[in-house]
Scaffold this motif. Sequence first.
Motif, PDB file in Angstrom:
ATOM      1  N   UNK A 540      37.103  32.229  33.387  1.00  0.00           N
ATOM      2  CA  UNK A 540      36.904  31.642  34.520  1.00  0.00           C
ATOM      3  C   UNK A 540      36.112  30.350  34.484  1.00  0.00           C
ATOM      4  N   UNK A 541      35.113  30.207  33.101  1.00  0.00           N
ATOM      5  CA  UNK A 541      34.162  29.375  33.079  1.00  0.00           C
ATOM      6  C   UNK A 541      34.072  28.833  31.792  1.00  0.00           C
ATOM      7  N   UNK A 542      34.457  27.719  31.458  1.00  0.00           N
ATOM      8  CA  UNK A 542      34.581  27.258  29.771  1.00  0.00           C
ATOM      9  C   UNK A 542      33.009  27.112  29.497  1.00  0.00           C
ATOM     10  N   UNK A 588      42.367  40.757  42.809  1.00  0.00           N
ATOM     11  CA  UNK A 588      42.021  41.738  42.151  1.00  0.00           C
ATOM     12  C   UNK A 588      41.597  41.415  40.603  1.00  0.00           C
ATOM     13  N   UNK A 589      40.182  41.580  40.202  1.00  0.00           N
ATOM     14  CA  UNK A 589      39.657  41.421  38.876  1.00  0.00           C
ATOM     15  C   UNK A 589      39.454  42.571  37.986  1.00  0.00           C
ATOM     16  N   UNK A 590      40.152  42.484  36.968  1.00  0.00           N
ATOM     17  CA  UNK A 590      40.227  43.805  35.935  1.00  0.00           C
ATOM     18  C   UNK A 590      39.618  43.121  34.664  1.00  0.00           C
ATOM     19  N   UNK A 591      38.530  43.772  34.285  1.00  0.00           N
ATOM     20  CA  UNK A 591      37.855  43.424  33.033  1.00  0.00           C
ATOM     21  C   UNK A 591      37.253  44.690  32.349  1.00  0.00           C
ATOM     22  N   UNK A 592      37.367  44.569  30.855  1.00  0.00           N
ATOM     23  CA  UNK A 592      36.679  45.526  29.967  1.00  0.00           C
ATOM     24  C   UNK A 592      35.287  45.286  29.775  1.00  0.00           C
ATOM     25  N   UNK A 593      34.394  46.039  29.749  1.00  0.00           N
ATOM     26  CA  UNK A 593      32.774  45.759  29.505  1.00  0.00           C
ATOM     27  C   UNK A 593      32.413  45.533  28.086  1.00  0.00           C
ATOM     28  N   UNK A 594      33.272  45.922  27.296  1.00  0.00           N
ATOM     29  CA  UNK A 594      32.877  45.549  25.643  1.00  0.00           C
ATOM     30  C   UNK A 594      33.903  44.472  25.265  1.00  0.00           C
ATOM     31  N   UNK A 595      34.576  43.872  26.166  1.00  0.00           N
ATOM     32  CA  UNK A 595      35.297  42.839  25.994  1.00  0.00           C
ATOM     33  C   UNK A 595      34.515  41.379  25.123  1.00  0.00           C
ATOM     34  N   UNK A 596      34.382  41.377  23.942  1.00  0.00           N
ATOM     35  CA  UNK A 596      33.607  40.292  23.417  1.00  0.00           C
ATOM     36  C   UNK A 596      34.573  38.980  23.026  1.00  0.00           C
ATOM     37  N   UNK A 597      35.954  39.014  23.491  1.00  0.00           N
ATOM     38  CA  UNK A 597      36.631  37.929  23.453  1.00  0.00           C
ATOM     39  C   UNK A 597      36.632  37.017  24.557  1.00  0.00           C
ATOM     40  N   UNK A 598      36.892  37.759  25.690  1.00  0.00           N
ATOM     41  CA  UNK A 598      36.674  37.074  27.128  1.00  0.00           C
ATOM     42  C   UNK A 598      35.348  37.749  27.749  1.00  0.00           C
ATOM     43  N   UNK A 599      34.296  37.586  27.620  1.00  0.00           N
ATOM     44  CA  UNK A 599      33.152  38.604  27.719  1.00  0.00           C
ATOM     45  C   UNK A 599      33.169  38.803  29.368  1.00  0.00           C
ATOM     46  N   UNK A 600      32.880  39.757  29.839  1.00  0.00           N
ATOM     47  CA  UNK A 600      32.954  40.355  31.288  1.00  0.00           C
ATOM     48  C   UNK A 600      32.021  39.412  32.124  1.00  0.00           C
ATOM     49  N   UNK A 601      31.205  38.691  31.644  1.00  0.00           N
ATOM     50  CA  UNK A 601      30.393  37.733  32.734  1.00  0.00           C
ATOM     51  C   UNK A 601      31.475  36.707  33.172  1.00  0.00           C
ATOM     52  N   UNK A 603      34.385  37.544  34.479  1.00  0.00           N
ATOM     53  CA  UNK A 603      34.723  38.176  35.548  1.00  0.00           C
ATOM     54  C   UNK A 603      33.586  38.157  36.609  1.00  0.00           C
ATOM     55  N   UNK A 604      32.470  38.531  36.065  1.00  0.00           N
ATOM     56  CA  UNK A 604      31.270  38.487  37.118  1.00  0.00           C
ATOM     57  C   UNK A 604      30.830  37.478  37.876  1.00  0.00           C
ATOM     58  N   UNK A 605      30.997  36.411  37.209  1.00  0.00           N
ATOM     59  CA  UNK A 605      30.924  34.954  37.759  1.00  0.00           C
ATOM     60  C   UNK A 605      31.812  34.957  38.874  1.00  0.00           C
ATOM     61  N   UNK A 606      33.100  35.014  38.618  1.00  0.00           N
ATOM     62  CA  UNK A 606      34.277  34.881  39.523  1.00  0.00           C
ATOM     63  C   UNK A 606      34.271  35.783  40.561  1.00  0.00           C
ATOM     64  N   UNK A 619      36.648  44.108  42.368  1.00  0.00           N
ATOM     65  CA  UNK A 619      36.445  44.164  40.846  1.00  0.00           C
ATOM     66  C   UNK A 619      36.454  45.415  40.277  1.00  0.00           C
ATOM     67  N   UNK A 620      37.028  45.622  39.086  1.00  0.00           N
ATOM     68  CA  UNK A 620      37.158  46.961  38.471  1.00  0.00           C
ATOM     69  C   UNK A 620      36.918  46.617  37.077  1.00  0.00           C
ATOM     70  N   UNK A 621      35.857  47.539  36.527  1.00  0.00           N
ATOM     71  CA  UNK A 621      35.261  47.200  35.521  1.00  0.00           C
ATOM     72  C   UNK A 621      35.721  48.410  34.591  1.00  0.00           C
ATOM     73  N   UNK A 622      35.910  48.544  33.291  1.00  0.00           N
ATOM     74  CA  UNK A 622      36.453  49.468  32.482  1.00  0.00           C
ATOM     75  C   UNK A 622      35.539  49.751  31.484  1.00  0.00           C
ATOM     76  N   UNK A 623      34.799  51.031  31.306  1.00  0.00           N
ATOM     77  CA  UNK A 623      33.903  51.172  30.402  1.00  0.00           C
ATOM     78  C   UNK A 623      34.201  51.308  29.079  1.00  0.00           C
ATOM     79  N   UNK A 624      33.467  50.917  28.061  1.00  0.00           N
ATOM     80  CA  UNK A 624      33.634  51.140  26.588  1.00  0.00           C
ATOM     81  C   UNK A 624      34.995  50.676  25.968  1.00  0.00           C
TER      82      UNK A 624
END
Length: 653
Positions: A540-542, A588-601, A603-606, A619-624
């Motif tokens: 969401x934010x380059x 609906x925003x879906x994001x994994x908490x240990x995504x280091x390719x597109x980090x969850x921040x 999703x958090x910003x959006x 917003x749904x966060x997927x742990x680990x």
Amino acid sequence: MTDRKITSEDLYKIKTPADPRISPDGSQIVYTVSSIIEKTHTYQSHLHVINRNTQAMEQWTFGENKNHSPRWSSGGNLAFISDRSGTPQAYVMKAGGGEGRQLTFSSHGVSNPLWIDEDRLLFLTYLPENDSYENPKKKPEYPVPLEVTQIRYKSDRDGFIRGRKSRLFQLDLSTGETRELVSCEGDAESPSVSAGQLAYVHTPPEIPGTGLVSDIHIKNLKTGADKNITGGRGIFSKPQFSPDGRCLAFFGHEKEYKSATLQKLWLYNTEHETLQCLTGEWDMYAGDAAVSDSLYGAVSPDVQWTADSQGFYLIVTDRGSTGVYYGSIEGLMYPVRVEEEHVSGLAMHPSEHWGVLSISTPISPSELFEADFRTGEIVKLTHLNQQWLEGTLISAPQAFEAEAEDGWSIHGWLMKPAVMEEGKKYPLILQIHGGPHMMYANTYFHEFQVLASQGYAILYVNPRGSHGYGQDFVNLNRGDYGGSDYKDLMTAVDAALEDFSFVDQGRLGVTGGSYGGFMTNWIVGHTNRFKAAVTQRSISNWLSFYGVSDIGTFFTEWEVGGTMPGDAMKLWDHSPLKYADEIDTPLLILHSEKDYRCPIEQAEQLYILLKRKGKNVKFIRFPEQNHELSRSGHPLLRVERLNAITAWFNEHV
């Protein structure tokens, strides 16, 4: 006639045969079968063997664990990797099967076994540079700070690197002695051996301003002389010596178009020390660029040499399919199997021109086939998914094309709802793939079938930036994210609404992951024609992506065309977050908490910005979980993800 529709939970029924390997005498085919254990919600994989003389099929490993990477020795013994001891270790068993004998005992685990001869085995392990294989340092019993000195200090696959790297060892089976074969800064991977020569891929630490580099090295195992044959100019992988050792074939490119460069096939002559790109004038991708969510356990194959060292077979990507091509060391290339299908695995008998293929289609997950490339005959070997498919409604997509405003052809598919009534209108979901330099293909996609069973038509296309349609096409969206690629997608939607009268143009949804998530965010910030959207593992934010992603610096520079802080305004102009005020589509925003390719921040910003403005957002966060949630994440969370997507569209579309 069946009326059972596909559900998210059917993910547990899919079995994936992969990584076929033909025994040296051609009498046996070993392969892995990966599946999900329903009672424990964990993955398992086991070795299976087909006897070509009797047609008998046997399972050779058992238990609730992962057994994979089978490799025949010249004498017919079988090495493989198993995690039955708690960590992945190398094992060996006799050619007739039986109990495997553990060979390695690394506390960090090992991978990628490769025979040098009957008494010596190569393997990789992931260790800090100052640790030894025999006596690694004990893990601290208390938290310790992470000291960072490199740009690349984390990885979506491996998490925080903490000084670890892929290291290449040799095991002497007769003595149990191990020794490291390569000493280098960075990773040593993907080995190939021939007559005292070791070829491997070396990935050095990222150098500021140059981005990712991976080179092919050849090391003389007797003298220790080590030569970089690709010179730090590009990204190369999967070296394979010819049987006579005179040539080394591998994939790669010299970054002419940065990350949008077509992967090519290269040949190095070890006698004359000359390097040649065999497919430099060939406007196709050498290898498999197709995306799927149903290939857990699949292994991308190497070049398959013929016994005379004069030719080879490889997988090639073209126009939504992958096929098999034959090539010669003189540069001749021609297709031997090109169908509307996804060939994801290939093993060839070196002297008889027959091979084993892993093939998937839009209406069937992968199965193994034996193909004779002299006659064109092909025989199905496995029927792992047949019983499930026979009791299930499957929707077959229809290919179509749309013309972009600048004349380019946009190729894709429309999948109808699994059950349709004459004269009834149905909602449509636009799916957008990640990469962006990947390709939707003629392959099974479980997510699409789940949505089709819910009564949705599914539109999935390959807009500019996708592989499979030539170098110019794949390079078109670099520096233009949200420009003509966005227009391509809207053109495809318009064409689908015109060509398929059963689609309700007032009930449209959109979803995608990674680059597809970026594009979903972009779309809802630039049009209100979609009634609902689901953005997954998105950007969401380059501006912040540049510093938080494990590929942020070079990917942002290569793809968007800007750096920080000098090009901050350009990066902001291409950031969906800038257009958040315009987003009125339920998101609906879906994001994994240990995504280091597109980090969850990202999703958090959006989410926070939209929520603060009173928008309809969840917003749904997927742990680990990491970036690979939809393909190899925890099975329960994969099902939860699919159910969340269908529930959102059912509520809003």
